[in-house]
Each structure stands twice: as C-alpha cells, then as structure tokens.
Design a protein around this motif. Structure first.
Motif, PDB file in Angstrom:
ATOM      1  N   ALA A 270      44.308  39.120  46.932  1.00  0.00           N
ATOM      2  CA  ALA A 270      46.217  40.181  46.864  1.00  0.00           C
ATOM      3  C   ALA A 270      46.811  39.860  47.758  1.00  0.00           C
ATOM      4  O   ALA A 270      48.341  39.489  47.441  1.00  0.00           O
ATOM      5  CB  ALA A 270      45.879  41.196  46.295  1.00  0.00           C
TER       6      ALA A 270
ATOM      7  N   TYR B 273      44.846  49.877  47.410  1.00  0.00           N
ATOM      8  CA  TYR B 273      44.814  49.719  46.400  1.00  0.00           C
ATOM      9  C   TYR B 273      43.325  50.739  45.507  1.00  0.00           C
ATOM     10  O   TYR B 273      43.257  50.501  44.250  1.00  0.00           O
ATOM     11  CB  TYR B 273      43.504  48.518  46.760  1.00  0.00           C
TER      12      TYR B 273
ATOM     13  N   CYS C 103      48.448  49.818  43.631  1.00  0.00           N
ATOM     14  CA  CYS C 103      48.709  49.119  42.914  1.00  0.00           C
ATOM     15  C   CYS C 103      48.203  48.737  41.483  1.00  0.00           C
ATOM     16  O   CYS C 103      48.420  48.169  39.743  1.00  0.00           O
ATOM     17  CB  CYS C 103      46.800  47.892  44.016  1.00  0.00           C
TER      18      CYS C 103
ATOM     19  N   LEU D 147      49.436  45.055  40.449  1.00  0.00           N
ATOM     20  CA  LEU D 147      49.038  43.682  40.862  1.00  0.00           C
ATOM     21  C   LEU D 147      49.365  42.359  39.534  1.00  0.00           C
ATOM     22  O   LEU D 147      49.551  42.701  38.080  1.00  0.00           O
ATOM     23  CB  LEU D 147      47.675  43.221  41.112  1.00  0.00           C
TER      24      LEU D 147
ATOM     25  N   TRP E 284      42.420  47.968  40.531  1.00  0.00           N
ATOM     26  CA  TRP E 284      43.223  47.435  39.892  1.00  0.00           C
ATOM     27  C   TRP E 284      42.198  46.729  38.875  1.00  0.00           C
ATOM     28  O   TRP E 284      42.094  46.520  37.591  1.00  0.00           O
ATOM     29  CB  TRP E 284      43.805  46.290  40.009  1.00  0.00           C
TER      30      TRP E 284
ATOM     31  N   TRP F 210      52.362  36.774  40.487  1.00  0.00           N
ATOM     32  CA  TRP F 210      52.137  37.229  41.823  1.00  0.00           C
ATOM     33  C   TRP F 210      53.901  37.462  43.093  1.00  0.00           C
ATOM     34  O   TRP F 210      54.428  38.372  43.201  1.00  0.00           O
ATOM     35  CB  TRP F 210      51.735  36.286  42.787  1.00  0.00           C
TER      36      TRP F 210
ATOM     37  N   VAL G  20      55.263  40.677  41.807  1.00  0.00           N
ATOM     38  CA  VAL G  20      54.534  41.312  42.307  1.00  0.00           C
ATOM     39  C   VAL G  20      54.808  41.840  43.886  1.00  0.00           C
ATOM     40  O   VAL G  20      55.847  42.830  44.383  1.00  0.00           O
ATOM     41  CB  VAL G  20      53.208  41.597  43.034  1.00  0.00           C
TER      42      VAL G  20
END
Length: 498
Positions: free
Chosen positions: A45, A209, A245, A271, A410, A480, A483
């Motif tokens: 990630a 996270y 996240c 995420l 997540w 991504w 994100v």
C-alpha cells in the motif's frame, strides 16, 4: 544507483513561491526489506501511494526518508533517482538500498545446489568458466544468458553498501510535508527526527492503518499493544494530522484521542480496491522463451519461474486466502469450516483451500490442526510468501477468495480479489464492509458453520458467484491514483504543488 540530489530543487510556482516537497518516511519498510524480498500488505500500500504521488506531482517534489542504521542519521533519497517500477518491485528496491537476503544470494540456476556446499562450489565454478569462454549455449540451456550472469555478479558486488542519500535536514524546508506511511510506530528511533521536522515548520501526517493492538489486544503478541499505545501518544508531539485508511479506523482513532482528551484532525483516505501492483507483473522469461509461440501456448510462458506448489494448484479448483498466517486472520476456524464443507459438497465439486502468506504469530491451533490432519487430507495447501507475480497468478485462477478475519484496518486482499474480478467470503465486521460493499458474501467469523455456508453457496450454486462477478465488472473500483489524490488533498495545504 544514480547520484542523489544534494540541494533542494529550485522550482518556483506561478505565485512566485518555492514549490513544496513531500517526504515519505520508509524506515519501517526498509527494515522489512532487510528480512524479506517481498512486500506485505502495508508495504505494498505504501509503495503504491508513493508511486502514484510521483505520477501526480512529479519526481522532483517527492523524496523517500529513512533512518540510516549504519550511519545513525536521518537521510532522504530523491525519487528522481529511482524509477517508480523499481520502487514497486521489492527485489529491485532492495538492491537500490544495498540489501540482500540468503535466497537472493544464489543465482537462480544454482539454487538447487545451495544446500550442498561442494556441489554448489563445483557448479559455481562451471558458470565462471563458461562465462569466461563465452559459451552462450551453456547458459541458454539453463534459460539464462551471460548478460544475466554478469548482472548478477554486479549486483552481488553492490550488496551491503551504505544507503545512499542526503541529510534530511539539508533538503527539507519550512512548508514541506513529511508523511509517515509504513507503520513507523514499530521503530521509535526516528521520533526525534519527526519532532525536529515539525519544529522546523514541516507539516507531519501519520497514516494509521488500524488500532488492532489497542482495541483487540488479544489478537497480537505481548508488547505490541503497549508499543502502539506509546507511539500514538508520542506522535501527538509532532503530528499535524492523521490519515485513516477506513472509516472504522478513523472511528477507533478518534475514540482513542477522546479517551486522552486530545484532538488532532483525522482525514479519511480509504485504500484501493486494486491489484497487487499498478504495473503489469512480468516474470523474467529467459532466452528459451524466444522460441515459444505465446499465442498457441500462453501457459508455457505464464508459468516460468512459478513454484511447483503453485503449478500443481492450477489443475484443480481452489479458494484463496491471502494474508499473514496469524491468529487475527482466523485461519483455524476457516480450516474447521473447510472440514465441514468437505462433508457436504460432492467430491467432484470440492475445491482446495489455499493459504498464501508468511508465517505469523499465535497460530499454534492452526498449525497443530494442519499437522494432525495432514492438511485436511490434502484439501488445504500452504504457499509461503508468494512473489507478486505468483500472487497475481493465484488470484487470477481461484474460484473466489476468503477473508474471514477477526478485525481489519482495511482488508487489502478483498480489494485485490475484486480487482481480479473475483468475489469473496468476508467477515461482517470492522472495515471489511467498506471494502466489499455488495460485491461479496458476508459471514460470522466466530462461526465455522456460517463461514462454511457462505462458501458452500458459492461452490454448489455457480450462478450466485457469477452474479457477484457481473456486479464487480459493472462497478468502478477505487484505484491507487484515487488514494494518492485524496492523500495529497488532505495533506498539502498550499496548492502550489498541485
């Protein structure tokens, strides 16, 4: 490795001000790579967020920062000196950082001899001799080239060299941004540098996270809970704001702050529901591949470099469970559910259950079950630490996936599964409904019967699985790039960098 910038980029925005730079702390990631040649979920990630940030703002404004354990200094590396594809590939990035581990110290054709010193030395000498004689046939028969051999030797000579970079303090300036993406709470040596950066006018954001060691301490090893607790309290001294996240993690973090009568802004940065890497996963094929008709025999090339244990799975249906083999992942109950399942599903429809991940902690019940039952008479397979290419292959060929864990910050494997068009059986807790939405089947993780029933329905009635797969195809999944865009908006106040 290319030379690192020793001065701050002198880029001026349209407003006449120096444009801001973003520093991503990767101290924990580098520590992880000293012990492994693959990324875990959080490291994947982190590198994807960094890579997409480079694509968004330009490599000249992105730096990697880390505590150099050799020189005991906090250093920074410009992303202008590192290709994003190199960052995404754990093995290549380890090489950039001057790291190596035992399995990488052996040239691939020699790995079969690594356990026998005499045989290894003999065959190593053969490679040296045939390279000296420029015997291309010798190398080609082993599906490598002399160029591969020379590249391997060059990489070996680079192993162990000091981490390249420049003093962080000489590059970072007031108004810049330091973002901690990789669970830095596990390594406290960088805290003084984070504090100094904050004192010098940098905004410091911390990605959180999960708070699992605090909200579910029974799921982690002794010491982890107090370590994270102490880190979160210490981080208040230098943190401008937190990044969560998932909404579940944001709620947990806000509850923690409330319990200590403190407040820092928490931005929600969900995420991605995306593949293992943003770039296509490519295996090194070797010179023998040049004569293969890829259109007529695609699987010949697809399986180059793939472990035999994974090859054997491709001849039968299987359900995939990705993640570290630890008690939080609930592997023991998932295995019990599979034992129930094989008693209700006809043998010609019964798939294998494949666990793919590194060995973790507090997993004794599961390990004993595997030993005492012969891995459920062969109905369960364990794939230790698959590469990104192997993991992609496992996702592509599975019937569906399962993540019936006790708690997730997540749930990357669920998003990855969706990105390959595969539905999943997922726990109805924590953040997992945020990831799976209406594209997966839910279960009670405390009930092997519930886990079994959810899997049973997808196995014996393929139309249910096909309906969910159709929904996945019709859904725009989070990437991504999404994100990174949200992260930049949450952390960069001065839009001169955008």
């Amino acid at each position: 490795m290319a030379n690192i910038l020793s001065t701050r980029p002198n880029t001026i925005s349209s407003s006449g001000r120096a444009m801001q730079n973003i520093f991503f702390d990767i101290t924990r990631l580098a520590w992880h790579l000293r012990r492994s040649d693959t990324y875990s979920g959080i490291q994947r990630a982190a590198v994807m967020m960094i890579a997409e940030t480079v694509n968004r703002v330009g490599a000249e404004h992105v730096f990697l920062s880390l505590y150099d354990t050799r020189k005991l200094r906090y250093r920074a590396i410009s992303m202008r000196s590192i290709e994003t594809e190199t960052l995404i590939d754990a093995r290549k990035f380890r090489s950039v950082l001057g790291m190596d581990v035992d399995e990488d110290a052996v040239f691939p054709p020699l790995r079969g001899y690594a356990s026998n010193r005499k045989k290894y030395s003999f065959h190593l000498a053969r490679f040296h001799l045939n390279a000296l004689l420029r015997n291309n046939t010798f190398f080609r028969q082993r599906n490598v080239t002399i160029a591969d051999w020379k590249s391997y030797l060059r990489a070996k000579r680079q192993t162990g060299k000091a981490i390249a970079g420049t003093e962080f303090a000489s590059l970072a300036s007031k108004g810049d941004h330091l973002i901690l993406l990789d669970c830095s709470w596990a390594l406290a040596r960088s805290i003084p540098h984070f504090k100094k950066a904050h004192e010098n006018g940098l905004s410091v954001h911390v990605m959180v996270y999960d708070l699992i060691p605090i909200v579910r301490p029974e799921l982690v090893t002794e010491g982890a809970s107090m370590q994270l607790y102490d880190w979160l309290l210490s981080s208040l001294d230098f943190t401008t704001g937190y990044l969560a996240c998932s909404q579940a993690t944001k709620t947990d973090l806000e509850a923690f702050q409330k319990a200590h009568n403190v407040s820092r802004p928490v931005s929600l940065i969900p995420l991605a529901q995306n593949m293992v890497t943003a770039a296509p996963v490519v295996q090194a094929k070797g010179p023998l591949a040049e004569r293969v008709n890829a259109e007529a025999y695609p699987r010949v090339l697809e399986l180059v470099g793939v472990k035999d244990a994974i090859r054997s799975l491709l001849q039968m249906p299987y359900v995939l469970c990705v993640g570290t083999l630890e008690t939080r992942k609930n592997n023991w109950r998932i295995a019990l559910a599979w034992d129930l399942l094989r008693k209700t599903v006809p043998i010609n429809q019964m798939p294998k259950l494949v666990f793919a991940g590194r060995s973790g902690w507090m997993n004794d019940d599961f390990n004993r079950l595997m030993v005492n039952t012969g891995q459920l008479d062969g109905f369960i397979s364990l794939i230790e630490a698959p590469s990104d290419a192997e993991l992609a292959l496992l996702y592509q060929n599975c019937s569906f996936t399962i993540l019936a864990s006790h708690y997730e910050g997540w749930g990357l494997p669920v998003g990855e599964s969706l990105s390959y068009g595969k539905t999943a059986v997922v726990s109805n807790n924590s953040s997992l409904p945020e990831v799976g939405g209406d594209l997966v089947r839910y279960c009670d993780p405390l009930s092997p019967q519930s886990i079994m029933q959810a899997c049973h329905d997808l196995i014996v009635d393929p139309s249910q699985r096909e309906a969910l797969e159709a929904c996945i195809r019709a859904t725009r999944l989070r990437t991504w790039a999404d994100v990174a865009d949200d992260m930049i908006k949450a952390t960069v106040r001065d839009k001169a960098i955008l």
